[in-house]
Design a protein around this motif. Structure first.
Motif, PDB file in Angstrom:
ATOM      1  N   LEU A  22     -33.279 -24.139  -7.623  1.00  0.00           N
ATOM      2  CA  LEU A  22     -33.199 -23.779  -9.035  1.00  0.00           C
ATOM      3  C   LEU A  22     -34.505 -23.217  -9.581  1.00  0.00           C
ATOM      4  O   LEU A  22     -34.518 -22.581 -10.627  1.00  0.00           O
ATOM      5  N   THR A  23     -35.604 -23.481  -8.901  1.00  0.00           N
ATOM      6  CA  THR A  23     -36.907 -22.981  -9.318  1.00  0.00           C
ATOM      7  C   THR A  23     -37.877 -23.128  -8.160  1.00  0.00           C
ATOM      8  O   THR A  23     -37.701 -23.999  -7.305  1.00  0.00           O
ATOM      9  N   ASP A  24     -38.904 -22.281  -8.136  1.00  0.00           N
ATOM     10  CA  ASP A  24     -39.947 -22.444  -7.133  1.00  0.00           C
ATOM     11  C   ASP A  24     -41.107 -23.269  -7.672  1.00  0.00           C
ATOM     12  O   ASP A  24     -42.023 -23.622  -6.941  1.00  0.00           O
ATOM     13  N   ARG A  25     -41.067 -23.606  -8.950  1.00  0.00           N
ATOM     14  CA  ARG A  25     -42.166 -24.344  -9.570  1.00  0.00           C
ATOM     15  C   ARG A  25     -42.106 -25.823  -9.225  1.00  0.00           C
ATOM     16  O   ARG A  25     -41.026 -26.378  -8.999  1.00  0.00           O
ATOM     17  N   CYS A  26     -43.276 -26.454  -9.233  1.00  0.00           N
ATOM     18  CA  CYS A  26     -43.335 -27.896  -8.968  1.00  0.00           C
ATOM     19  C   CYS A  26     -44.490 -28.487  -9.763  1.00  0.00           C
ATOM     20  O   CYS A  26     -45.487 -27.812 -10.034  1.00  0.00           O
ATOM     21  N   ASP A  59     -28.727 -19.245 -15.512  1.00  0.00           N
ATOM     22  CA  ASP A  59     -27.768 -20.341 -15.358  1.00  0.00           C
ATOM     23  C   ASP A  59     -26.375 -19.790 -15.037  1.00  0.00           C
ATOM     24  O   ASP A  59     -25.674 -20.308 -14.158  1.00  0.00           O
ATOM     25  N   ASP A  60     -25.973 -18.753 -15.761  1.00  0.00           N
ATOM     26  CA  ASP A  60     -24.643 -18.178 -15.528  1.00  0.00           C
ATOM     27  C   ASP A  60     -24.520 -17.616 -14.109  1.00  0.00           C
ATOM     28  O   ASP A  60     -23.465 -17.759 -13.465  1.00  0.00           O
ATOM     29  N   GLU A  61     -25.586 -16.975 -13.620  1.00  0.00           N
ATOM     30  CA  GLU A  61     -25.543 -16.417 -12.270  1.00  0.00           C
ATOM     31  C   GLU A  61     -25.465 -17.513 -11.221  1.00  0.00           C
ATOM     32  O   GLU A  61     -24.736 -17.377 -10.219  1.00  0.00           O
ATOM     33  N   ILE A  62     -26.204 -18.604 -11.420  1.00  0.00           N
ATOM     34  CA  ILE A  62     -26.138 -19.719 -10.482  1.00  0.00           C
ATOM     35  C   ILE A  62     -24.732 -20.289 -10.428  1.00  0.00           C
ATOM     36  O   ILE A  62     -24.160 -20.498  -9.349  1.00  0.00           O
ATOM     37  N   VAL A  63     -24.153 -20.537 -11.596  1.00  0.00           N
ATOM     38  CA  VAL A  63     -22.809 -21.122 -11.639  1.00  0.00           C
ATOM     39  C   VAL A  63     -21.795 -20.166 -11.015  1.00  0.00           C
ATOM     40  O   VAL A  63     -20.890 -20.591 -10.279  1.00  0.00           O
ATOM     41  N   ARG A  64     -21.945 -18.877 -11.268  1.00  0.00           N
ATOM     42  CA  ARG A  64     -21.001 -17.914 -10.677  1.00  0.00           C
ATOM     43  C   ARG A  64     -21.079 -17.935  -9.157  1.00  0.00           C
ATOM     44  O   ARG A  64     -20.051 -17.939  -8.460  1.00  0.00           O
ATOM     45  N   LEU A  65     -22.291 -17.949  -8.600  1.00  0.00           N
ATOM     46  CA  LEU A  65     -22.429 -17.966  -7.145  1.00  0.00           C
ATOM     47  C   LEU A  65     -21.884 -19.270  -6.556  1.00  0.00           C
ATOM     48  O   LEU A  65     -21.245 -19.257  -5.495  1.00  0.00           O
ATOM     49  N   THR A 118     -31.951 -28.100  -5.378  1.00  0.00           N
ATOM     50  CA  THR A 118     -33.294 -28.335  -4.878  1.00  0.00           C
ATOM     51  C   THR A 118     -34.279 -27.454  -5.663  1.00  0.00           C
ATOM     52  O   THR A 118     -33.938 -26.831  -6.649  1.00  0.00           O
ATOM     53  N   GLY A 119     -35.516 -27.402  -5.167  1.00  0.00           N
ATOM     54  CA  GLY A 119     -36.539 -26.554  -5.752  1.00  0.00           C
ATOM     55  C   GLY A 119     -37.494 -26.107  -4.649  1.00  0.00           C
ATOM     56  O   GLY A 119     -37.082 -25.987  -3.495  1.00  0.00           O
ATOM     57  N   GLY A 120     -38.764 -25.980  -4.969  1.00  0.00           N
ATOM     58  CA  GLY A 120     -39.489 -26.506  -6.098  1.00  0.00           C
ATOM     59  C   GLY A 120     -38.993 -27.866  -6.583  1.00  0.00           C
ATOM     60  O   GLY A 120     -38.459 -28.664  -5.836  1.00  0.00           O
ATOM     61  N   GLU A 121     -39.178 -28.083  -7.869  1.00  0.00           N
ATOM     62  CA  GLU A 121     -38.720 -29.321  -8.497  1.00  0.00           C
ATOM     63  C   GLU A 121     -37.589 -28.992  -9.461  1.00  0.00           C
ATOM     64  O   GLU A 121     -37.823 -28.444 -10.541  1.00  0.00           O
ATOM     65  N   PRO A 122     -36.351 -29.317  -9.111  1.00  0.00           N
ATOM     66  CA  PRO A 122     -35.200 -28.914  -9.927  1.00  0.00           C
ATOM     67  C   PRO A 122     -35.182 -29.516 -11.323  1.00  0.00           C
ATOM     68  O   PRO A 122     -34.570 -28.943 -12.234  1.00  0.00           O
ATOM     69  N   LEU A 123     -35.845 -30.670 -11.521  1.00  0.00           N
ATOM     70  CA  LEU A 123     -35.869 -31.246 -12.861  1.00  0.00           C
ATOM     71  C   LEU A 123     -36.671 -30.399 -13.838  1.00  0.00           C
ATOM     72  O   LEU A 123     -36.601 -30.612 -15.053  1.00  0.00           O
ATOM     73  N   ARG A 155     -36.040 -27.295 -14.235  1.00  0.00           N
ATOM     74  CA  ARG A 155     -35.103 -26.265 -14.691  1.00  0.00           C
ATOM     75  C   ARG A 155     -34.489 -26.706 -16.019  1.00  0.00           C
ATOM     76  O   ARG A 155     -33.750 -27.700 -16.083  1.00  0.00           O
ATOM     77  N   PRO A 156     -34.754 -25.996 -17.137  1.00  0.00           N
ATOM     78  CA  PRO A 156     -34.256 -26.451 -18.432  1.00  0.00           C
ATOM     79  C   PRO A 156     -32.741 -26.619 -18.488  1.00  0.00           C
ATOM     80  O   PRO A 156     -32.237 -27.514 -19.156  1.00  0.00           O
ATOM     81  N   GLY A 157     -31.995 -25.768 -17.807  1.00  0.00           N
ATOM     82  CA  GLY A 157     -30.533 -25.819 -17.900  1.00  0.00           C
ATOM     83  C   GLY A 157     -29.855 -26.678 -16.860  1.00  0.00           C
ATOM     84  O   GLY A 157     -28.634 -26.571 -16.659  1.00  0.00           O
ATOM     85  N   LEU A 158     -30.596 -27.556 -16.186  1.00  0.00           N
ATOM     86  CA  LEU A 158     -30.053 -28.304 -15.054  1.00  0.00           C
ATOM     87  C   LEU A 158     -28.800 -29.094 -15.408  1.00  0.00           C
ATOM     88  O   LEU A 158     -27.785 -29.011 -14.712  1.00  0.00           O
TER      89      LEU A 158
END
Length: 329
Positions: free
Chosen positions: A17-21, A45-51, A67-72, A74-77
């Motif tokens: 969901l993100t490469d940031r940590c 978020d829409d693209e992730i859900v569509r895939l 997963t991530g990075g750190e998925p927490l 991700r604001p829209g998690l």
């Protein structure tokens, strides 16, 4: 169906969901961090859900791991989890996290439909945690674990990497603590996925080392071979059970022949293996207006080309250009 030329079928999707940590683990990235992906490059978020919808409804995926990075981070998690929980058929969903922030989000994630979590914790000693992660957040991880357990995100699994000279003496203590707190412990061999490309085979703690250390205090009984299935962890009953401990030995005991995973990076690339040096672009197809059928066909083509193994034992092996934080666990 996502099938490759060796007959393996991918039903387990890992979504970064993100490469940031918010940690800087020595076996993952340098202290100063990395150059993060630009926001326009990240899937929305829409693209992730569509895939994920395409993977679940058209390609036979039954398990989704965020997963991530750190998925927490991700604001829209929570919203992503909730929307994926509404899919038919509903996939089982889990999250791999460092646990920082889990204390305040575990209940919301459970209510959204998350089934369980994997939390990374390499040490019981706060000073060693700081040396490994370059952050003073040990207590936050322990609080996150307790919150996940209280929320019923079970089984709560703990992932631990042992590093020479830092925490390589902690295997028995970690297992005793996990058994006492009703967590399932998984030791993971350090893999060549660090941004610094400093990994060496001679410098890693192997599965054999870990098991020898555990057996100084515990009796380990291997589970039946058919119980493992495609799971990456070999597991043992601890002192007759019911507690179990696992070891994910990607380097010394590879399990490529049973692999059922497909991976999606935070910028919309399909990866057939953690150690792959090639990726297939789905983001471009999404943003050019491609229909679901075309995207599904691109995904099938990518997985059809999956290699027989990771290539770690090949003298010509090269680490992936992108580190673990960018490609997901």
């Amino acid at each position: 169906m996502l099938i490759d030329t060796y007959g393996r079928v991918a039903t387990d999707l890992r979504v970064s969901l993100t490469d940031r940590c918010n940690l800087r683990c020595t076996y993952c990235m340098p202290e100063e961090g990395l150059q993060w992906l630009a926001k326009p490059d990240l899937l929305t978020d829409d693209e992730i859900v569509r895939l994920i919808r395409i993977a679940v409804t058209e390609l036979g995926v039954t398990e989704v791991r965020f997963t991530g990075g750190e998925p927490l981070l991700r604001p829209g998690l929570v919203g992503i989890v909730e929307r994926c929980a509404a899919l038919e058929p509903r996939p089982r969903m889990s999250l791999t996290t460092n646990g920082i922030g889990l204390a305040r989000t575990a209940t919301a994630l459970r209510d959204a439909g998350l089934d369980r979590v994997n939390v990374s914790l390499d040490t019981l000693r706060p000073d060693v945690f700081q040396a490994l992660t370059r952050r003073k957040r040990h207590h936050d991880v322990l609080e996150g674990l307790a919150a996940a357990r209280a929320a019923g995100l079970a089984p709560v699994k703990v992932n631990a990497v042992l590093m020479p000279g830092l925490n390589d003496d902690e295997a028995p203590d970690l297992l005793a603590w996990a058994v006492e707190n009703d967590y399932e412990l998984r030791f993971i061999e350090q893999m060549p996925l660090d941004a610094q490309h400093g990994w060496t085979r001679d410098g890693m703690i192997t599965a054999g080392d870990i098991l020898a250390s555990l057996r100084t205090r515990f009796t380990l009984t291997a589970e039946e071979a058919d119980e493992r299935g495609s799971a990456p962890a070999e597991r043992w009953l601890v002192d007759g059970g019911p507690a179990r401990v696992g070891v994910i030995a990607s380097v010394t005991r590879p399990f490529c022949r049973a692999c059922d995973r497909t991976r999606l990076t935070a910028d919309g690339q399909v990866r057939t293996c953690l150690f792959a040096r090639e990726e297939s672009d789905l983001r471009g197809a999404l943003r050019s207006g491609a229909p679901n059928e075309e995207i599904a066909a691109l995904w099938r083509k990518a997985m059809w080309g999956k290699k027989a193994g990771s290539g770690l034992d090949d003298p010509s092996f090269l680490q992936p250009d992108r580190p673990m934080s960018a490609i997901g666990g």
